[in-house]
Design a protein around this motif. Structure first.
Motif, PDB file in Angstrom:
ATOM      1  N   PRO A 200      38.981  38.885  42.871  1.00 51.79           N
ATOM      2  CA  PRO A 200      38.420  38.040  41.692  1.00 51.79           C
ATOM      3  C   PRO A 200      39.751  38.111  40.661  1.00 51.79           C
ATOM      4  O   PRO A 200      40.513  39.289  40.435  1.00 51.79           O
ATOM      5  N   LEU A 201      39.765  36.930  39.934  1.00 53.36           N
ATOM      6  CA  LEU A 201      40.404  37.081  38.777  1.00 53.36           C
ATOM      7  C   LEU A 201      39.568  37.617  37.661  1.00 53.36           C
ATOM      8  O   LEU A 201      38.187  37.206  37.609  1.00 53.36           O
ATOM      9  N   VAL A 202      39.866  38.588  36.916  1.00 51.02           N
ATOM     10  CA  VAL A 202      38.909  39.495  35.892  1.00 51.02           C
ATOM     11  C   VAL A 202      39.236  39.079  34.582  1.00 51.02           C
ATOM     12  O   VAL A 202      40.334  39.374  33.893  1.00 51.02           O
ATOM     13  N   GLY A 203      38.337  38.011  33.971  1.00 55.60           N
ATOM     14  CA  GLY A 203      38.548  37.420  32.675  1.00 55.60           C
ATOM     15  C   GLY A 203      37.265  37.893  31.778  1.00 55.60           C
ATOM     16  O   GLY A 203      36.286  38.585  32.485  1.00 55.60           O
ATOM     17  N   SER A 204      37.211  37.698  30.668  1.00 52.63           N
ATOM     18  CA  SER A 204      36.056  38.216  29.831  1.00 52.63           C
ATOM     19  C   SER A 204      35.008  37.292  29.751  1.00 52.63           C
ATOM     20  O   SER A 204      35.295  35.854  30.274  1.00 52.63           O
ATOM     21  N   PRO A 283      31.449  30.807  35.764  1.00 47.91           N
ATOM     22  CA  PRO A 283      32.850  30.502  36.153  1.00 47.91           C
ATOM     23  C   PRO A 283      33.446  31.713  37.116  1.00 47.91           C
ATOM     24  O   PRO A 283      33.187  33.088  36.844  1.00 47.91           O
ATOM     25  N   PHE A 284      34.250  31.549  38.079  1.00 44.89           N
ATOM     26  CA  PHE A 284      34.743  32.771  38.857  1.00 44.89           C
ATOM     27  C   PHE A 284      35.501  33.804  38.427  1.00 44.89           C
ATOM     28  O   PHE A 284      35.443  34.903  38.632  1.00 44.89           O
ATOM     29  N   ASP A 285      36.020  33.525  37.338  1.00 41.42           N
ATOM     30  CA  ASP A 285      36.802  34.586  36.457  1.00 41.42           C
ATOM     31  C   ASP A 285      36.047  35.322  35.507  1.00 41.42           C
ATOM     32  O   ASP A 285      36.515  36.272  34.948  1.00 41.42           O
ATOM     33  N   GLN A 286      34.595  34.858  35.366  1.00 39.40           N
ATOM     34  CA  GLN A 286      33.817  35.605  34.700  1.00 39.40           C
ATOM     35  C   GLN A 286      32.846  36.624  35.026  1.00 39.40           C
ATOM     36  O   GLN A 286      32.302  37.316  34.381  1.00 39.40           O
ATOM     37  N   VAL A 287      32.811  36.455  36.472  1.00 37.21           N
ATOM     38  CA  VAL A 287      31.710  37.404  37.274  1.00 37.21           C
ATOM     39  C   VAL A 287      31.762  38.793  37.043  1.00 37.21           C
ATOM     40  O   VAL A 287      30.785  39.555  36.562  1.00 37.21           O
ATOM     41  N   VAL A 288      33.002  39.036  37.198  1.00 40.30           N
ATOM     42  CA  VAL A 288      33.130  40.846  36.885  1.00 40.30           C
ATOM     43  C   VAL A 288      32.650  41.167  35.675  1.00 40.30           C
ATOM     44  O   VAL A 288      32.126  42.239  35.359  1.00 40.30           O
ATOM     45  N   ASP A 289      33.164  40.610  34.699  1.00 37.87           N
ATOM     46  CA  ASP A 289      32.820  41.278  33.244  1.00 37.87           C
ATOM     47  C   ASP A 289      31.376  40.827  33.033  1.00 37.87           C
ATOM     48  O   ASP A 289      30.614  41.861  32.520  1.00 37.87           O
ATOM     49  N   LEU A 316      32.319  41.738  47.420  1.00 35.68           N
ATOM     50  CA  LEU A 316      32.674  43.076  47.285  1.00 35.68           C
ATOM     51  C   LEU A 316      33.703  43.582  46.309  1.00 35.68           C
ATOM     52  O   LEU A 316      33.507  44.443  45.699  1.00 35.68           O
ATOM     53  N   PHE A 317      34.607  42.612  46.112  1.00 35.53           N
ATOM     54  CA  PHE A 317      35.614  42.900  45.411  1.00 35.53           C
ATOM     55  C   PHE A 317      35.227  42.726  43.644  1.00 35.53           C
ATOM     56  O   PHE A 317      35.401  43.559  42.905  1.00 35.53           O
ATOM     57  N   GLU A 318      34.204  41.676  43.669  1.00 32.31           N
ATOM     58  CA  GLU A 318      33.757  41.404  42.094  1.00 32.31           C
ATOM     59  C   GLU A 318      32.923  42.787  41.957  1.00 32.31           C
ATOM     60  O   GLU A 318      33.011  43.302  40.609  1.00 32.31           O
ATOM     61  N   LEU A 319      32.249  43.302  42.548  1.00 33.42           N
ATOM     62  CA  LEU A 319      31.322  44.486  42.478  1.00 33.42           C
ATOM     63  C   LEU A 319      32.270  45.686  42.375  1.00 33.42           C
ATOM     64  O   LEU A 319      32.106  46.586  41.465  1.00 33.42           O
ATOM     65  N   TRP A 385      43.717  40.863  42.540  1.00 38.73           N
ATOM     66  CA  TRP A 385      44.165  39.327  42.842  1.00 38.73           C
ATOM     67  C   TRP A 385      45.747  39.286  42.178  1.00 38.73           C
ATOM     68  O   TRP A 385      46.396  38.597  42.923  1.00 38.73           O
ATOM     69  N   GLU A 386      46.241  39.974  40.986  1.00 37.17           N
ATOM     70  CA  GLU A 386      47.689  39.863  41.011  1.00 37.17           C
ATOM     71  C   GLU A 386      48.378  40.311  42.216  1.00 37.17           C
ATOM     72  O   GLU A 386      49.424  39.573  42.376  1.00 37.17           O
ATOM     73  N   LYS A 387      48.110  41.405  42.889  1.00 42.67           N
ATOM     74  CA  LYS A 387      48.873  41.762  44.002  1.00 42.67           C
ATOM     75  C   LYS A 387      48.652  40.600  44.851  1.00 42.67           C
ATOM     76  O   LYS A 387      49.792  40.546  45.801  1.00 42.67           O
TER      77      LYS A 387
END
Length: 407
Positions: A200-204, A283-289, A316-319, A385-387
């Protein structure tokens, strides 16, 4: 700078993998055009940030019926027979039909690289590449031969033959996991597949799951992330909630009204209606936060096909990046991931007694599965995701070493 055409068989308004890749390429300085299907209320043409989106109407049955000899027979009392025949042919003909609709549009922008997502797009990419001397990259989101629901026997043979043929013609192949890559490499007879995890992209996020549920930090909370529909394990996990004391269960993701109503009725019958919620997709970049602070994450995928058994889903990666301890059904590469990172356990979800026990124990022992700073650093370097974006740009650069020139 290259001109990259990205080809996908959906409107690409919520396809996180495709959108992330397109944005990564644009941020690296490439000119990026995404070609998708018209639908979901999205415009036929738009500029979204640095990426241009082209959406074309895609009705395979209509395209097939417009072709000879079916068009000559499509009248009077024989029309229902023709309709039935066309529907039976679409699963076999859709690859060529998709090319007939999209190849000319893709070639029209004179791309240097054509990035085709999923098998249905590869023939269109190869046909377009012939018109402008572009290089084609195939991105296999899963094992096409082993999709769910399973293909009928003859269609499975057809899909296997096409994927082998097209997969040997493209210049590069990406896929979503190591074990999927091993199967695909053997199938295609290639040893140069790249694995780009769907991290995931990890945004706020301005909202938080506990606030949305109106519960305090001391209320045990386990979550399911992803599409909420029957057959994904949500209903089965919900059945366990009466045995888990005061725990709360939340499912976060897209869900249609019918499924939401069915699940809520089930919760009410179990007398746990107040301890279960379906929360809307983000939005997919907000799920992790958003999900940070949940106690347990549940991955309930059933290994009913080889593609599912070897899956490495974005949930899996979001969790993991939310640092939520994970309990997963026994799936090969997920098992290896949890062992590598020490952030969860495997249990057979068909053994309900073991599943209830494991969830209850992990709620009590969750600190043992929360990753420390060193583990999180390893996770970032191996799976962020950066990698993955760095690997994607490197793959594009390799294709550009002998950059083709459009005619």
């Amino acid at each position: 700078m290259a001109r990259i055409a990205v080809l996908v068989s959906n409107p690409c308004v919520a396809d996180a993998r495709v959108i992330k890749m397109a944005c990564a390429a644009a941020e690296a300085g490439h000119e990026v055009h995404v070609f998708g299907t018209l639908g979901s209320g999205a415009p036929s043409f738009e500029n979204s940030g640095p990426v241009t989106y082209h959406r074309v109407e895609w009705r395979p049955l209509q395209v097939l019926r417009s072709r000879l000899p079916l068009r000559l027979l499509d009248f009077g009392p024989i029309k229902p027979v023709v309709s039935f025949l066309a529907r039976q042919l679409v699963p076999y003909a859709k690859y060529g039909l998709f090319s007939r609709v999209f190849a000319k549009h893709v070639a029209g922008i004179r791309p240097t690289i054509i990035h085709a997502h999923d098998l249905i797009c590869v023939k269109a990419a190869l046909d377009a590449a012939l018109l402008c001397d572009a290089k084609v990259m195939y991105d296999a989101h899963e094992l096409e031969v082993h999709r769910n629901p399973p293909h009928p026997f003859l269609q499975k043979i057809w899909v296997a033959r096409l994927e082998r043929q097209y997969g040997r013609q493209v210049a590069a192949v990406n896929t979503v996991g190591r074990k999927v890559g091993e199967v695909l490499a053997e199938h295609l007879g290639r040893n140069d597949l790249a694995v780009l995890y769907n991290s995931p992209l990890v945004g706020s996020c301005p909202r938080h799951i506990r606030g949305e549920l109106g519960i305090s930090p001391d209320v045990p909370l386990f979550v399911y992330v992803g599409k909420v529909t029957m057959g994904r394990g949500v209903s089965e996990v919900l059945n366990l909630l009466p045995k888990l004391g005061g725990a709360m269960f939340a499912a976060v993701g897209p869900c249609d009204d019918k499924t939401r109503e069915l699940l809520q009725r089930q919760a009410d019958r179990l007398d746990v209606g107040g301890r279960f919620r379906v929360l809307p997709a983000l939005p997919f970049d907000q799920v992790v936060d958003y999900i940070r602070g949940a106690d347990i994450g549940v991955i309930s995928v059933q290994p009913i096909t080889l593609s599912y058994r070897y899956c490495m889903p974005n949930k899996l990666f979001e969790l993991a990046f939310a640092n939520i301890p994970i309990i997963s059904n026994d799936l090969d590469e997920i098992r290896e991931f949890l062992e590598e990172n020490g952030n969860g356990e495997i249990v057979d979800f068909e053994d309900q007694a073991a599943l209830v026990y494991t969830i209850a124990r992990m709620l009590r022992e969750k600190e043992r599965f929360i990753m420390n700073e060193a583990q999180l650093e390893h996770l970032w370097h191996a799976y962020s995701w950066e990698k993955q974006a760095e690997k994607l740009i490197a793959a594009y650069d390799r294709l550009l070493q002998a950059e083709p020139t459009c005619a």
